[in-house]
Design a protein around this motif. Sequence first.
Motif, PDB file in Angstrom:
ATOM      1  N   ALA A 109       3.686  10.730  -1.548  1.00  0.00           N
ATOM      2  CA  ALA A 109       2.157  11.091  -1.896  1.00  0.00           C
ATOM      3  C   ALA A 109       1.876  10.453  -3.255  1.00  0.00           C
ATOM      4  O   ALA A 109       0.829  10.083  -3.446  1.00  0.00           O
ATOM      5  CB  ALA A 109       1.973  12.558  -1.744  1.00  0.00           C
ATOM      6  N   ARG A 110       2.678  10.837  -4.158  1.00  0.00           N
ATOM      7  CA  ARG A 110       2.471  10.424  -5.729  1.00  0.00           C
ATOM      8  C   ARG A 110       2.697   8.760  -5.663  1.00  0.00           C
ATOM      9  O   ARG A 110       1.495   8.244  -6.490  1.00  0.00           O
ATOM     10  CB  ARG A 110       3.377  10.936  -6.786  1.00  0.00           C
ATOM     11  CG  ARG A 110       2.906  10.546  -8.099  1.00  0.00           C
ATOM     12  CD  ARG A 110       4.090  11.024  -8.811  1.00  0.00           C
ATOM     13  NE  ARG A 110       5.485  10.597  -8.707  1.00  0.00           N
ATOM     14  CZ  ARG A 110       6.500  10.741  -9.419  1.00  0.00           C
ATOM     15  NH1 ARG A 110       6.732  11.652 -10.244  1.00  0.00           N
ATOM     16  NH2 ARG A 110       7.688   9.744  -9.320  1.00  0.00           N
ATOM     17  N   ASP A 111       3.340   8.160  -5.059  1.00  0.00           N
ATOM     18  CA  ASP A 111       3.659   6.763  -5.647  1.00  0.00           C
ATOM     19  C   ASP A 111       3.309   5.983  -4.559  1.00  0.00           C
ATOM     20  O   ASP A 111       3.113   4.606  -4.872  1.00  0.00           O
ATOM     21  CB  ASP A 111       5.310   6.468  -5.620  1.00  0.00           C
ATOM     22  CG  ASP A 111       5.818   7.156  -7.057  1.00  0.00           C
ATOM     23  OD1 ASP A 111       4.899   7.703  -7.911  1.00  0.00           O
ATOM     24  OD2 ASP A 111       7.055   7.561  -7.005  1.00  0.00           O
ATOM     25  N   ASP A 112       3.112   6.213  -3.204  1.00  0.00           N
ATOM     26  CA  ASP A 112       2.763   5.343  -2.073  1.00  0.00           C
ATOM     27  C   ASP A 112       1.515   5.639  -1.515  1.00  0.00           C
ATOM     28  O   ASP A 112       0.819   4.384  -0.920  1.00  0.00           O
ATOM     29  CB  ASP A 112       4.018   5.041  -1.272  1.00  0.00           C
ATOM     30  CG  ASP A 112       5.239   4.579  -1.999  1.00  0.00           C
ATOM     31  OD1 ASP A 112       4.810   3.541  -2.502  1.00  0.00           O
ATOM     32  OD2 ASP A 112       6.350   5.001  -1.611  1.00  0.00           O
ATOM     33  N   ALA A 113       1.250   6.783  -1.017  1.00  0.00           N
ATOM     34  CA  ALA A 113       0.230   6.997   0.069  1.00  0.00           C
ATOM     35  C   ALA A 113      -0.978   7.877  -0.546  1.00  0.00           C
ATOM     36  O   ALA A 113      -2.015   8.158   0.148  1.00  0.00           O
ATOM     37  CB  ALA A 113       1.089   7.767   1.172  1.00  0.00           C
ATOM     38  N   GLY A 114      -0.717   8.653  -1.689  1.00  0.00           N
ATOM     39  CA  GLY A 114      -1.767   9.728  -1.910  1.00  0.00           C
ATOM     40  C   GLY A 114      -1.822  10.892  -0.931  1.00  0.00           C
ATOM     41  O   GLY A 114      -0.736  11.040  -0.090  1.00  0.00           O
ATOM     42  N   PRO A 115      -3.004  11.306  -0.998  1.00  0.00           N
ATOM     43  CA  PRO A 115      -3.360  12.554   0.392  1.00  0.00           C
ATOM     44  C   PRO A 115      -3.048  12.147   1.628  1.00  0.00           C
ATOM     45  O   PRO A 115      -2.821  12.685   2.736  1.00  0.00           O
ATOM     46  CB  PRO A 115      -4.763  12.893   0.190  1.00  0.00           C
ATOM     47  CG  PRO A 115      -5.159  12.594  -1.419  1.00  0.00           C
ATOM     48  CD  PRO A 115      -4.093  11.368  -1.474  1.00  0.00           C
ATOM     49  N   PRO A 160      -5.423   6.083  -1.523  1.00  0.00           N
ATOM     50  CA  PRO A 160      -5.708   5.216  -2.950  1.00  0.00           C
ATOM     51  C   PRO A 160      -4.867   3.910  -2.658  1.00  0.00           C
ATOM     52  O   PRO A 160      -5.174   2.998  -3.539  1.00  0.00           O
ATOM     53  CB  PRO A 160      -5.280   5.835  -3.981  1.00  0.00           C
ATOM     54  CG  PRO A 160      -4.289   7.023  -3.218  1.00  0.00           C
ATOM     55  CD  PRO A 160      -4.959   7.358  -2.007  1.00  0.00           C
ATOM     56  N   TYR A 161      -3.860   3.906  -2.096  1.00  0.00           N
ATOM     57  CA  TYR A 161      -2.967   2.647  -1.794  1.00  0.00           C
ATOM     58  C   TYR A 161      -3.080   1.964  -0.420  1.00  0.00           C
ATOM     59  O   TYR A 161      -2.330   0.862  -0.280  1.00  0.00           O
ATOM     60  CB  TYR A 161      -1.570   2.990  -1.891  1.00  0.00           C
ATOM     61  CG  TYR A 161      -1.102   4.161  -3.123  1.00  0.00           C
ATOM     62  CD1 TYR A 161      -0.716   3.277  -4.515  1.00  0.00           C
ATOM     63  CD2 TYR A 161      -0.956   5.254  -3.217  1.00  0.00           C
ATOM     64  CE1 TYR A 161      -0.776   3.847  -5.544  1.00  0.00           C
ATOM     65  CE2 TYR A 161      -0.881   6.070  -4.506  1.00  0.00           C
ATOM     66  CZ  TYR A 161      -0.444   5.147  -5.573  1.00  0.00           C
ATOM     67  OH  TYR A 161      -0.189   6.231  -6.797  1.00  0.00           O
ATOM     68  N   GLY A 162      -4.088   2.294   0.080  1.00  0.00           N
ATOM     69  CA  GLY A 162      -4.640   1.701   1.477  1.00  0.00           C
ATOM     70  C   GLY A 162      -3.583   1.735   2.659  1.00  0.00           C
ATOM     71  O   GLY A 162      -2.617   2.567   2.575  1.00  0.00           O
ATOM     72  N   ALA A 163      -3.747   0.784   3.590  1.00  0.00           N
ATOM     73  CA  ALA A 163      -2.943   1.083   4.944  1.00  0.00           C
ATOM     74  C   ALA A 163      -1.390   0.664   4.453  1.00  0.00           C
ATOM     75  O   ALA A 163      -0.378   1.264   5.028  1.00  0.00           O
ATOM     76  CB  ALA A 163      -3.586   0.138   6.023  1.00  0.00           C
ATOM     77  N   ARG A 164      -1.229  -0.333   3.667  1.00  0.00           N
ATOM     78  CA  ARG A 164       0.039  -0.779   3.370  1.00  0.00           C
ATOM     79  C   ARG A 164       0.718   0.316   2.635  1.00  0.00           C
ATOM     80  O   ARG A 164       1.992   0.701   3.029  1.00  0.00           O
ATOM     81  CB  ARG A 164      -0.048  -1.729   2.349  1.00  0.00           C
ATOM     82  CG  ARG A 164       1.344  -2.529   1.992  1.00  0.00           C
ATOM     83  CD  ARG A 164       1.288  -3.890   1.442  1.00  0.00           C
ATOM     84  NE  ARG A 164       0.559  -4.800   2.191  1.00  0.00           N
ATOM     85  CZ  ARG A 164       1.459  -5.581   3.075  1.00  0.00           C
ATOM     86  NH1 ARG A 164       2.665  -5.304   3.360  1.00  0.00           N
ATOM     87  NH2 ARG A 164       0.923  -6.358   3.979  1.00  0.00           N
ATOM     88  N   GLY A 165       0.334   1.363   1.769  1.00  0.00           N
ATOM     89  CA  GLY A 165       0.943   2.327   1.374  1.00  0.00           C
ATOM     90  C   GLY A 165       1.078   3.728   2.200  1.00  0.00           C
ATOM     91  O   GLY A 165       2.413   4.069   2.252  1.00  0.00           O
ATOM     92  N   VAL A 166       0.401   3.774   3.304  1.00  0.00           N
ATOM     93  CA  VAL A 166       0.541   4.591   4.383  1.00  0.00           C
ATOM     94  C   VAL A 166       1.835   4.171   5.236  1.00  0.00           C
ATOM     95  O   VAL A 166       2.653   5.126   5.388  1.00  0.00           O
ATOM     96  CB  VAL A 166      -0.680   4.789   5.300  1.00  0.00           C
ATOM     97  CG1 VAL A 166      -0.387   5.569   6.557  1.00  0.00           C
ATOM     98  CG2 VAL A 166      -1.955   5.184   4.528  1.00  0.00           C
ATOM     99  N   PHE A 167       1.841   3.066   5.628  1.00  0.00           N
ATOM    100  CA  PHE A 167       3.060   2.413   6.401  1.00  0.00           C
ATOM    101  C   PHE A 167       4.391   2.429   5.513  1.00  0.00           C
ATOM    102  O   PHE A 167       5.421   2.656   5.982  1.00  0.00           O
ATOM    103  CB  PHE A 167       2.711   0.991   6.955  1.00  0.00           C
ATOM    104  CG  PHE A 167       1.862   1.197   8.190  1.00  0.00           C
ATOM    105  CD1 PHE A 167       2.342   1.883   9.227  1.00  0.00           C
ATOM    106  CD2 PHE A 167       0.582   0.680   8.232  1.00  0.00           C
ATOM    107  CE1 PHE A 167       1.311   2.071  10.203  1.00  0.00           C
ATOM    108  CE2 PHE A 167      -0.254   0.920   9.146  1.00  0.00           C
ATOM    109  CZ  PHE A 167       0.199   1.558  10.365  1.00  0.00           C
ATOM    110  N   LYS A 168       4.270   2.143   4.175  1.00  0.00           N
ATOM    111  CA  LYS A 168       5.445   2.086   3.284  1.00  0.00           C
ATOM    112  C   LYS A 168       6.026   3.584   3.491  1.00  0.00           C
ATOM    113  O   LYS A 168       7.279   3.531   3.475  1.00  0.00           O
ATOM    114  CB  LYS A 168       5.056   1.598   1.935  1.00  0.00           C
ATOM    115  CG  LYS A 168       6.260   1.454   0.963  1.00  0.00           C
ATOM    116  CD  LYS A 168       5.987   0.899  -0.330  1.00  0.00           C
ATOM    117  CE  LYS A 168       7.047   0.899  -1.416  1.00  0.00           C
ATOM    118  NZ  LYS A 168       6.834   0.475  -2.631  1.00  0.00           N
TER     119      LYS A 168
END
Length: 609
Positions: A101-107, A262-270
Amino acid sequence: MGSEGVGNEGLRKRGCSCTKNDFLPEESFQSWGNYVQALKETPLRLKDRILTRSLDTTELFEIKARSQHEMKKTLTWWDLMWFGIGAVIGAGIFVLTGLEARDDAGPAVVLSYVVSGISAMLSVFCYTEFAVEIPVAGGSFAYLRIELGDFVAFVAAGNILLEYVIGGAAVARAWTSYFATLCNKQPDDFRIIAHSLPDDYGHLDPIAVAVAASVCILAVLSTKGSSRFNYIASVIHVIVILFIIIAGFINADTNNYRDFAPYGARGVFKASAVLFFAYVGFDAVSTMAEETKNPAKDIPIGLVGSMVVTITAYCLLAIALCMMQPYKQINADAPFSVAFSAVGWDWAKYIVAAGALKGMTTVLLVSAVGQARYLTHIARTHMMPPWLAQVHGKTGTPINATVVMLTATAIIAFFTKLDILSNLLSISTLFIFMLVAMALLVRRYYVSGVTTPADRNKLITCLLLILGSSIATAAYWGMSEHGWVGYVITVPIWLLSTIGLWLFVPHARAPKLWGVPLVPWLPSASIAINVFLLGSIDKASFERFGIWTALLLVYYLFFGLHASYDTAKASGENNKIGEGWKNVEEGAVSSATDVSGLNENRGSENPGA
């Protein structure tokens, strides 16, 4: 299937000694001359093992008989469901949620849990059909040996063992982190800092070793006893989770959800690729099929039921955490405990830490039970030393395999940090789940004597296109941050190849007791999602995965290949050496059973036969 014959008789006479014959009893290792001759025959033997498929009946009777004693059938669907909950809800949710949550995806970490949860549920369905049809301790190793052959099963087996050892090590280290929170200390206060070692391996964790040793003792005593302990601990754990969810929503601040992704779709999948670690463990339940009273009823209810509960709990916990605290302020080591302190409920962190400790203890316990059963079945084929296949007559548990696996777990937990473990674990797990989904498609669409050569070739073509398009999609995702042209090519190829399999290849086998719905769509989607998530994992983890796989192959070429080949030869499993693809067509036939009888069994298993 009986166990007569010289080869099997020798296998069954070994006791609980520790002689050379308990580890290398095969003909190839009886003298240096034999071993040199075996090495010269490596190409022939490798070809035989690649092209040899096992039979359901071989795994269910002959291979199982090599453990000398039966595992006790004591488990019901209720036991399996709580084993599933106990196996899954642990370090993943209590540690990795905060980090991702902190580094890649947020909420949007809740969406990451949904994506990885869908992938896990698809895999649960694939595992369930196999576990009902082939209720043996080998789990995915046995399933792959039957459908994709001996060699593929071994490569998967090595990664299965890696998955369990690393998973247990990660949970053991996370146990120390939450124990430190309970004591108002930092995790490194309980660790030994070895400055002479690299930072990733220099935080030595003696508490993790002690926890692994305690779990080992409980796991070897009794499976039913382990189930009772797991049930009690998991009930307490679920109560704590409900408290966290309710208290989290009481202290929720919707402003923390304004910047949702905040990190977009890429952050969600990462984050999804890493958080898949949080769902690891359910496959351990499939290894308990051999100890289940009524597999046809108990396994589907236990596996699917536990996964539904887990996915729901994970999503609600992720929402509660990100509503309590801005994502940038979430603590990576003990996110829920620190979040309660931040909203003024400092006392609640002790409840959270105690619940997390109980959860991680059950995860370790179920992992210990599962990994020992995997290793037991692998050792039954002699790909690993047969000493590891012995089941204790009194306890009905595989003591040797349990002790060896937990010793390896303790050693890795002592040295290695959590972030390295979680990424490497996700690669092994996603790789295995992809293979199981492919094996299910082979099982439904290919049966020797039923599937015509033309339909077989269509099946192979469709499978290669499904796998190839999935790999291409994942690779494009990993290499192109903003591109979209590649998906216009790869996604339609996956779709059309799945449609082609659905329309043009007839089913060769109908499930006898319980079947995966929406075949081929569900297993094909499982392949695509698992491979796609692999594309979101960092390069260093793939390098470690490659090194491990290379070590596996070295071991296999010098030991495992020759041991399993000799064992198959002694029992009559590979009496078709030299017939090439005909082995793939017909599987391996045991000399202990009349060939025509086996063909009759095959026919009864497959209504279309």
